[in-house]
Design a protein around this motif. Structure first.
Motif, PDB file in Angstrom:
ATOM      1  N   SER A 266      44.545  30.723  22.981  1.00  0.00           N
ATOM      2  CA  SER A 266      43.813  31.824  22.357  1.00  0.00           C
ATOM      3  C   SER A 266      44.634  33.098  22.467  1.00  0.00           C
ATOM      4  O   SER A 266      45.475  33.228  23.365  1.00  0.00           O
ATOM      5  CB  SER A 266      42.444  32.028  23.018  1.00  0.00           C
ATOM      6  OG  SER A 266      42.608  32.514  24.337  1.00  0.00           O
ATOM      7  N   PRO A 267      44.403  34.069  21.602  1.00  0.00           N
ATOM      8  CA  PRO A 267      45.098  35.353  21.726  1.00  0.00           C
ATOM      9  C   PRO A 267      44.788  36.058  23.043  1.00  0.00           C
ATOM     10  O   PRO A 267      45.667  36.716  23.611  1.00  0.00           O
ATOM     11  CB  PRO A 267      44.581  36.154  20.531  1.00  0.00           C
ATOM     12  CG  PRO A 267      44.135  35.132  19.546  1.00  0.00           C
ATOM     13  CD  PRO A 267      43.604  33.994  20.364  1.00  0.00           C
ATOM     14  N   TRP A 268      43.561  35.927  23.521  1.00  0.00           N
ATOM     15  CA  TRP A 268      43.207  36.570  24.784  1.00  0.00           C
ATOM     16  C   TRP A 268      43.984  35.951  25.948  1.00  0.00           C
ATOM     17  O   TRP A 268      44.406  36.654  26.863  1.00  0.00           O
ATOM     18  CB  TRP A 268      41.707  36.472  25.008  1.00  0.00           C
ATOM     19  CG  TRP A 268      41.237  36.996  26.334  1.00  0.00           C
ATOM     20  CD1 TRP A 268      40.493  36.336  27.255  1.00  0.00           C
ATOM     21  CD2 TRP A 268      41.470  38.298  26.883  1.00  0.00           C
ATOM     22  NE1 TRP A 268      40.255  37.133  28.351  1.00  0.00           N
ATOM     23  CE2 TRP A 268      40.849  38.348  28.144  1.00  0.00           C
ATOM     24  CE3 TRP A 268      42.157  39.421  26.424  1.00  0.00           C
ATOM     25  CZ2 TRP A 268      40.883  39.473  28.956  1.00  0.00           C
ATOM     26  CZ3 TRP A 268      42.194  40.548  27.241  1.00  0.00           C
ATOM     27  CH2 TRP A 268      41.575  40.572  28.480  1.00  0.00           C
ATOM     28  N   MET A 269      44.183  34.623  25.928  1.00  0.00           N
ATOM     29  CA  MET A 269      44.988  33.981  26.972  1.00  0.00           C
ATOM     30  C   MET A 269      46.433  34.462  26.906  1.00  0.00           C
ATOM     31  O   MET A 269      47.083  34.641  27.940  1.00  0.00           O
ATOM     32  CB  MET A 269      44.926  32.462  26.808  1.00  0.00           C
ATOM     33  CG  MET A 269      45.743  31.699  27.856  1.00  0.00           C
ATOM     34  SD  MET A 269      45.219  32.012  29.561  1.00  0.00           S
ATOM     35  CE  MET A 269      43.646  31.146  29.577  1.00  0.00           C
ATOM     36  N   LEU A 270      46.940  34.682  25.696  1.00  0.00           N
ATOM     37  CA  LEU A 270      48.296  35.215  25.557  1.00  0.00           C
ATOM     38  C   LEU A 270      48.396  36.596  26.193  1.00  0.00           C
ATOM     39  O   LEU A 270      49.379  36.901  26.886  1.00  0.00           O
ATOM     40  CB  LEU A 270      48.680  35.280  24.083  1.00  0.00           C
ATOM     41  CG  LEU A 270      50.043  35.883  23.755  1.00  0.00           C
ATOM     42  CD1 LEU A 270      51.162  35.095  24.420  1.00  0.00           C
ATOM     43  CD2 LEU A 270      50.253  35.944  22.248  1.00  0.00           C
ATOM     44  N   VAL A 271      47.391  37.425  25.985  1.00  0.00           N
ATOM     45  CA  VAL A 271      47.389  38.753  26.604  1.00  0.00           C
ATOM     46  C   VAL A 271      47.373  38.643  28.122  1.00  0.00           C
ATOM     47  O   VAL A 271      48.105  39.356  28.822  1.00  0.00           O
ATOM     48  CB  VAL A 271      46.183  39.571  26.096  1.00  0.00           C
ATOM     49  CG1 VAL A 271      46.063  40.884  26.873  1.00  0.00           C
ATOM     50  CG2 VAL A 271      46.306  39.844  24.613  1.00  0.00           C
ATOM     51  N   LYS A 272      46.564  37.720  28.659  1.00  0.00           N
ATOM     52  CA  LYS A 272      46.485  37.557  30.114  1.00  0.00           C
ATOM     53  C   LYS A 272      47.816  37.053  30.694  1.00  0.00           C
ATOM     54  O   LYS A 272      48.228  37.474  31.784  1.00  0.00           O
ATOM     55  CB  LYS A 272      45.335  36.616  30.465  1.00  0.00           C
ATOM     56  CG  LYS A 272      43.956  37.213  30.204  1.00  0.00           C
ATOM     57  CD  LYS A 272      42.852  36.383  30.810  1.00  0.00           C
ATOM     58  CE  LYS A 272      42.617  35.104  30.050  1.00  0.00           C
ATOM     59  NZ  LYS A 272      41.415  34.371  30.547  1.00  0.00           N
ATOM     60  N   VAL A 273      48.486  36.150  29.965  1.00  0.00           N
ATOM     61  CA  VAL A 273      49.799  35.670  30.431  1.00  0.00           C
ATOM     62  C   VAL A 273      50.805  36.811  30.462  1.00  0.00           C
ATOM     63  O   VAL A 273      51.599  36.939  31.416  1.00  0.00           O
ATOM     64  CB  VAL A 273      50.289  34.519  29.529  1.00  0.00           C
ATOM     65  CG1 VAL A 273      51.773  34.242  29.766  1.00  0.00           C
ATOM     66  CG2 VAL A 273      49.481  33.265  29.789  1.00  0.00           C
ATOM     67  N   LEU A 274      50.803  37.646  29.438  1.00  0.00           N
ATOM     68  CA  LEU A 274      51.722  38.783  29.418  1.00  0.00           C
ATOM     69  C   LEU A 274      51.405  39.770  30.543  1.00  0.00           C
ATOM     70  O   LEU A 274      52.325  40.368  31.125  1.00  0.00           O
ATOM     71  CB  LEU A 274      51.637  39.488  28.063  1.00  0.00           C
ATOM     72  CG  LEU A 274      52.126  38.663  26.864  1.00  0.00           C
ATOM     73  CD1 LEU A 274      51.929  39.439  25.577  1.00  0.00           C
ATOM     74  CD2 LEU A 274      53.597  38.279  27.028  1.00  0.00           C
ATOM     75  N   ILE A 275      50.122  39.922  30.887  1.00  0.00           N
ATOM     76  CA  ILE A 275      49.758  40.784  32.011  1.00  0.00           C
ATOM     77  C   ILE A 275      50.290  40.203  33.322  1.00  0.00           C
ATOM     78  O   ILE A 275      50.827  40.926  34.170  1.00  0.00           O
ATOM     79  CB  ILE A 275      48.230  40.972  32.064  1.00  0.00           C
ATOM     80  CG1 ILE A 275      47.750  41.789  30.854  1.00  0.00           C
ATOM     81  CG2 ILE A 275      47.812  41.658  33.361  1.00  0.00           C
ATOM     82  CD1 ILE A 275      46.246  41.893  30.750  1.00  0.00           C
ATOM     83  N   VAL A 276      50.134  38.880  33.497  1.00  0.00           N
ATOM     84  CA  VAL A 276      50.675  38.228  34.700  1.00  0.00           C
ATOM     85  C   VAL A 276      52.187  38.426  34.782  1.00  0.00           C
ATOM     86  O   VAL A 276      52.737  38.729  35.853  1.00  0.00           O
ATOM     87  CB  VAL A 276      50.326  36.725  34.689  1.00  0.00           C
ATOM     88  CG1 VAL A 276      51.087  35.980  35.789  1.00  0.00           C
ATOM     89  CG2 VAL A 276      48.834  36.526  34.877  1.00  0.00           C
ATOM     90  N   PHE A 277      52.863  38.275  33.651  1.00  0.00           N
ATOM     91  CA  PHE A 277      54.314  38.447  33.640  1.00  0.00           C
ATOM     92  C   PHE A 277      54.704  39.877  34.003  1.00  0.00           C
ATOM     93  O   PHE A 277      55.650  40.105  34.769  1.00  0.00           O
ATOM     94  CB  PHE A 277      54.854  38.094  32.254  1.00  0.00           C
ATOM     95  CG  PHE A 277      56.332  38.294  32.109  1.00  0.00           C
ATOM     96  CD1 PHE A 277      57.221  37.475  32.765  1.00  0.00           C
ATOM     97  CD2 PHE A 277      56.824  39.318  31.310  1.00  0.00           C
ATOM     98  CE1 PHE A 277      58.590  37.664  32.633  1.00  0.00           C
ATOM     99  CE2 PHE A 277      58.180  39.508  31.170  1.00  0.00           C
ATOM    100  CZ  PHE A 277      59.065  38.685  31.837  1.00  0.00           C
ATOM    101  N   ALA A 278      53.960  40.856  33.465  1.00  0.00           N
ATOM    102  CA  ALA A 278      54.261  42.255  33.771  1.00  0.00           C
ATOM    103  C   ALA A 278      54.052  42.553  35.255  1.00  0.00           C
ATOM    104  O   ALA A 278      54.869  43.236  35.886  1.00  0.00           O
ATOM    105  CB  ALA A 278      53.389  43.178  32.916  1.00  0.00           C
TER     106      ALA A 278
END
Length: 378
Positions: free
Chosen positions: A295-307
């Motif tokens: 999902s797009p929301w999961m993509l956002v959460k993954v990018l937050i984890v990476f940051a």
């Protein structure tokens, strides 16, 4: 009165032998001649190459573990007067227990997650491609559609060719596969014995090697070895500890946000982090593709984890553990990674930086010696 022969000798001495530029050029020419001669008698060095090919894997593995365990062995011996053999034996027991636990508890989970992820990878990738195409089909971005199609086809074709070439090279010869497996098995079996004696007697090796040199050269030789040892030990221990921390952070972060295959993706990120600067970004590729499929929301959460992971690693863990031990500029590191990866593949990427650090120490000391001998430097 000088004879004609004596005059010629004086002229030759002044023009050639006393001219440092000419002498240095002659030395370079002599070195190149020696290299050319060696290139014509490679058959003579074939037994040495075969021997190095056999012992390289266990020695490298033992060397990495030596730099990881040796500080603990030295500390227990110097501060608490614990016999080195007892400490080494205890470390071996702990490592065996950890390996047994990993084989029983972790390996099945990682195997199942990895096989499931690889089976579904085409679906994940195609979904990502479809999403990007849908975005680019927007009239406002239509001008980029052709470029994206070309990049996508080029990437797919390149990956297919690489996979086909890799498979052909790997399985073209049964004897080659058996030989590779045999080397790995022999290396894993012999590595603990090499590691044991390295931990037991490795600290005496520099003094032993120094005995082969003249007395006035021993101090400089030991200083050079000490500097090399410091660079290697700091880099290897630091990279392993940072890689472990990165694996734990990604695993915890992915587990919190509920991403599938959190354990496998975390371990993959830790292993890839052994490649300086590029490892974490490479580890993000499968995570981003998987998150985009969910999902797009999961993509956002993954990018937050990476940051968050990059912030903690870059601002806290790496400066605290690695510091500036190597003294190598980031641009130089990137150039070394690109060059070593191009020439030696994966092994070049992993070992390019420490080899460069050792070469830098040796060349620095050689240049200092040259400056002392030359006398033309302040």
């Amino acid at each position: 009165m000088k004879t004609q022969k004596e005059t010629w000798r004086t002229w030759f001495t002044k023009l050639i032998l006393n001219n440092r530029v000419v002498v240095n050029l002659l030395i370079v020419l002599l070195c190149l001649s020696i290299i050319w001669v060696f290139s014509k008698v490679t058959w003579f060095f074939q037994p040495i190459s075969d021997f190095a090919d056999i012992v390289a894997l266990p020695i490298v593995l033992a060397g990495v573990l030596f730099y990881l365990f040796n500080p603990l062995v030295d500390r227990l011996e110097k501060k608490y007067h614990v016999n080195r053999v007892w400490t080494i034996s205890g470390l071996f027991v702990v490592v065996v227990l950890l390996l047994a636990w990993g084989i029983i508890a972790l390996i099945p989970v990682i195997r199942n997650q990895a096989s499931d992820f690889l089976e579904n990878w085409p679906a994940y990738w195609n979904h990502l491609v479809d999403q990007v195409e849908a975005w680019l089909n927007d009239p406002r971005l239509g001008q980029f559609q052709k470029e994206f199609d070309q990049i996508s086809k080029s990437t797919t074709n390149s990956f297919s060719k690489w996979a086909s070439s890799f498979a052909n090279q790997t399985f073209s010869s049964v004897s080659g596969v058996i030989s590779s497996i045999t080397k790995i098995v022999v290396g894993i079996i012999t590595m603990p014995f090499i590691l044991f004696y390295l931990l037991k007697d490795g600290h005496q090796l520099p003094k032993y090697l120094a005995h082969f040199l003249p007395i006035e050269k021993r101090s400089g030789f030991l200083n050079t070895l000490g500097e090399i040892n410091g660079k290697l030990s700091g880099y290897i221990r630091g990279q392993l500890i940072v890689a472990f921390c990165v694996a734990v952070m990604f695993f915890v972060g992915y587990a919190i946000i509920g991403l599938k295959f959190a354990l496998t993706l975390g371990i993959t990120a830790g292993v890839l982090n052994l490649i300086p600067y590029l490892g974490s970004f490479l580890a993000m590729v499968p995570s981003v593709v998987l998150a985009a499929f969910i999902s797009p929301w999961m993509l956002v959460k993954v990018l937050i984890v990476f940051a968050i992971e990059q912030t903690i690693e870059g601002r806290l863990i790496s400066p605290l553990i690695l510091g500036t031990n190597l003294g190598i500029h980031p641009v130089t590191i990137l150039i070394v990674l690109l060059a070593s990866g191009r020439m030696f593949g994966v092994l070049g990427v992993i070992f390019g930086i420490p080899v460069y650090a050792v070469s830098k120490v040796i060349l620095t000391h050689l240049f200092r010696w040259y400056k002392r001998q030359n006398g033309g430097y302040e």
